[in-house]
Design an enzyme around this catalytic site. Structure first.
Site, PDB file in Angstrom:
ATOM      1  N   GLU A 166       2.094  16.303   8.255  1.00 32.40           N
ATOM      2  CA  GLU A 166       2.966  15.559   8.473  1.00 32.40           C
ATOM      3  C   GLU A 166       4.560  16.135   9.367  1.00 32.40           C
ATOM      4  O   GLU A 166       5.774  16.456   8.736  1.00 32.40           O
ATOM      5  CB  GLU A 166       3.686  15.709   6.564  1.00 32.40           C
ATOM      6  CG  GLU A 166       2.456  14.557   6.598  1.00 32.40           C
ATOM      7  CD  GLU A 166       2.840  14.710   4.414  1.00 32.40           C
ATOM      8  OE1 GLU A 166       3.431  15.158   4.139  1.00 32.40           O
ATOM      9  OE2 GLU A 166       2.404  13.808   3.956  1.00 32.40           O
ATOM     10  N   ASN A 207      -1.425  15.043  11.703  1.00 38.60           N
ATOM     11  CA  ASN A 207      -1.622  13.887  10.896  1.00 38.60           C
ATOM     12  C   ASN A 207      -0.447  13.194  10.348  1.00 38.60           C
ATOM     13  O   ASN A 207       0.123  14.374   9.869  1.00 38.60           O
ATOM     14  CB  ASN A 207      -2.785  14.158  10.399  1.00 38.60           C
ATOM     15  CG  ASN A 207      -3.437  13.620   8.686  1.00 38.60           C
ATOM     16  OD1 ASN A 207      -3.594  12.105   9.530  1.00 38.60           O
ATOM     17  ND2 ASN A 207      -3.033  13.869   7.111  1.00 38.60           N
ATOM     18  N   HIS A 243      -1.398   5.675   3.787  1.00 40.45           N
ATOM     19  CA  HIS A 243      -0.647   5.120   2.498  1.00 40.45           C
ATOM     20  C   HIS A 243      -0.066   3.439   2.055  1.00 40.45           C
ATOM     21  O   HIS A 243       0.928   3.640   2.244  1.00 40.45           O
ATOM     22  CB  HIS A 243       0.001   6.210   0.662  1.00 40.45           C
ATOM     23  CG  HIS A 243      -0.952   7.905   1.367  1.00 40.45           C
ATOM     24  ND1 HIS A 243      -1.886   7.724   0.362  1.00 40.45           N
ATOM     25  CD2 HIS A 243      -1.401   8.716   2.042  1.00 40.45           C
ATOM     26  CE1 HIS A 243      -2.325   9.020   0.461  1.00 40.45           C
ATOM     27  NE2 HIS A 243      -1.738   9.451   1.096  1.00 40.45           N
TER      28      HIS A 243
HETATM   29  C1  XIL Z   1      -2.074  14.725  -2.472  1.00 39.63           C
HETATM   30  C2  XIL Z   1      -3.506  14.617  -3.242  1.00 39.63           C
HETATM   31  O1  XIL Z   1      -3.852  13.573  -3.642  1.00 39.63           O
HETATM   32  C3  XIL Z   1      -2.732  15.102  -4.680  1.00 39.63           C
HETATM   33  O2  XIL Z   1      -3.304  15.176  -5.716  1.00 39.63           O
HETATM   34  C4  XIL Z   1      -1.455  16.626  -4.586  1.00 39.63           C
HETATM   35  O3  XIL Z   1      -1.108  17.262  -6.298  1.00 39.63           O
HETATM   36  C5  XIL Z   1      -0.778  16.430  -3.841  1.00 39.63           C
HETATM   37  O4  XIL Z   1      -1.133  16.279  -2.321  1.00 39.63           O
HETATM   38  N1  XIL Z   1      -0.453  13.622   2.031  1.00 39.63           N
HETATM   39  C6  XIL Z   1      -1.563  13.977   2.571  1.00 39.63           C
HETATM   40  C7  XIL Z   1      -2.110  15.263   0.997  1.00 39.63           C
HETATM   41  O5  XIL Z   1      -1.804  14.563   3.564  1.00 39.63           O
HETATM   42  O6  XIL Z   1      -2.491  16.359   1.028  1.00 39.63           O
HETATM   43  C8  XIL Z   1      -1.540  14.752   0.027  1.00 39.63           C
HETATM   44  O7  XIL Z   1      -2.317  14.376  -1.010  1.00 39.63           O
HETATM   45  C9  XIL Z   1      -0.732  12.882   0.123  1.00 39.63           C
HETATM   46  C10 XIL Z   1      -0.263  12.812   1.427  1.00 39.63           C
END
Ligand code: XIL
Length: 359
Positions: A166, A207, A243
């Site tokens: 990110e 990523n 997502h």
């Molecule tokens: C999220 C986890 O799923 C949660 O349990 C935690 O509280 C926060 O992180 N993008 C990512 C992941 O790269 O690491 C994140 O995972 C979701 C969004």
């Protein structure tokens, strides 16, 4: 009656249903008998050049037998949902706690699963003891030490790392984080070089989310990867988190992924989940299934798409409820580990490919 132009088929409650462009549905004859793979779930049908993975919740892995069995049956790759993040591994300066990460790596090894390491540099997992008061030199040395320590420990056991996670804003500019503020944009190349030093055989990914379809962020990510590679920085792949929302599918994903593949890098779907607005209805779960299937079809269509990873597989251990109020039911199994239409749709998609390749 107008002919039904089938745009997708999914299995709902074990029955195949075709959906037309106008949303009409029709029951289809059942598929021919399934092959008998050694693993009963998704992984038994995975093509040889693509891994099918899931993020793993460290607590459930330690405590829940059904969770472990479902994980082993379906996936030939696992990603650490949280347990390999910096704040989890080194909550206090110099005190690493490897317990949960080692447990995941051991589980994967015992079940023939590849491990996808997540993630070395991410603004949201910086331990609280790393602060802006630090000098640039100190932060740089610490970041290097962190990357080298973690990658070296799992050298040969982790096939790929999300090195930088990110790094971009929606408008394509670099995200303001402690690394950019103190070290400048060069932190990205440095992170990749240090990870490469520690394990030259690991696949190194950048990523991000919101870059699945064509967007300003996707354009910027493409430019960034092109530039890094032109400078000889060891970036091997681009992870698309994915997502997604069942009612808002991004468009043009295949074309977008292909332009990354054309740069000569691997691409991967790294964190797929498809949330629905609660309450979940059968119709919403069909839309969800279609989007899961679409993402899989897309990954299968892009030759360098090396892995297809779900961000958790059970609604009982998904991050969505806590992070997206009003949304949920984002996974392919429900809370009781009953397969949802999305699971059936993925199975069906893989089964049809499997049949084509073995005919
Ligand atoms: C999220 C986890 O799923 C949660 O349990 C935690 O509280 C926060 O992180 N993008 C990512 C992941 O790269 O690491 C994140 O995972 C979701 C969004």
């Amino acid at each position: 009656m107008a002919a039904l132009t089938v745009v997708a088929t999914v299995a709902v409650g074990g029955v195949l249903v075709a959906q037309s462009q106008r949303g009409e549905t029709q029951t289809l004859p059942s598929a021919s008998p399934s092959p008998s793979p050694s693993w009963s779930g998704l992984r038994g049908l995975a093509p040889p050049n693509m891994r099918i993975g899931s993020a793993v919740d460290g607590r459930r892995l330690a405590a829940d037998q059904q969770y472990r069995e479902t994980l082993a049956a379906n996936f030939n790759a696992v990603t650490a949902e949280n347990v390999m993040k910096w704040a989890s591994l080194e909550p206090r300066r110099g005190e690493y706690d490897w317990t949960a990460a080692d447990r995941l790596v051991e589980f994967a090894h015992a079940h023939g699963q590849a491990v996808y390491g997540h993630t070395l540099v991410w603004h949201a997992s910086v331990p609280s003891w790393v602060t802006d008061d630090w000098s640039a030199e100190r932060l740089r040395a610490l970041m290097r030490e962190h990357i080298v320590t973690v990658v070296t420990r799992y050298r040969g056991k982790v096939w790929a790392w999300d090195v930088v996670n990110e790094a971009l804003n929606e408008d394509g500019t670099l995200r303001d984080n402690i690394f950019l503020r103190k070290l400048g944009p060069g932190y990205i190349a440095d992170a990749f070089r240090w990870a490469y030093e520690a394990d030259p055989d690991a696949r190194l990914f950048i990523n991000d989310y919101g870059a699945e379809g064509r967007s300003k962020k996707a354009d910027a990510l493409l430019g960034l990867v092109r530039e890094l590679r032109a400078r000889g920085v060891p970036v091997h792949g681009v992870g698309f988190q994915s997502h997604l929302r069942a009612d808002q599918a991004p468009t043009g994903i295949a074309g977008n992924l292909q332009r990354f593949a054309d740069l000569g890098v691997s691409v991967a779907i790294t964190e797929l989940d498809v949330r629905v607005k609660l309450p979940a209805t059968p119709e919403k779960l069909v839309s969800q299934a279609l989007l899961y299937q679409h993402m899989l079809t897309t990954c299968l269509a892009v030759s360098t798409c090396e892995s297809f990873t779900l961000w958790g597989f059970s609604d009982g251990s998904s991050w969505i409820g806590a992070h997206f109020p009003g949304y949920g039911a984002a996974c392919v199994y429900d809370r009781e580990f009953r397969p949802k239409p999305a699971h059936d749709a993925l199975m069906q998609e893989l089964r049809s490919r499997h049949r084509q390749s073995t005919n």
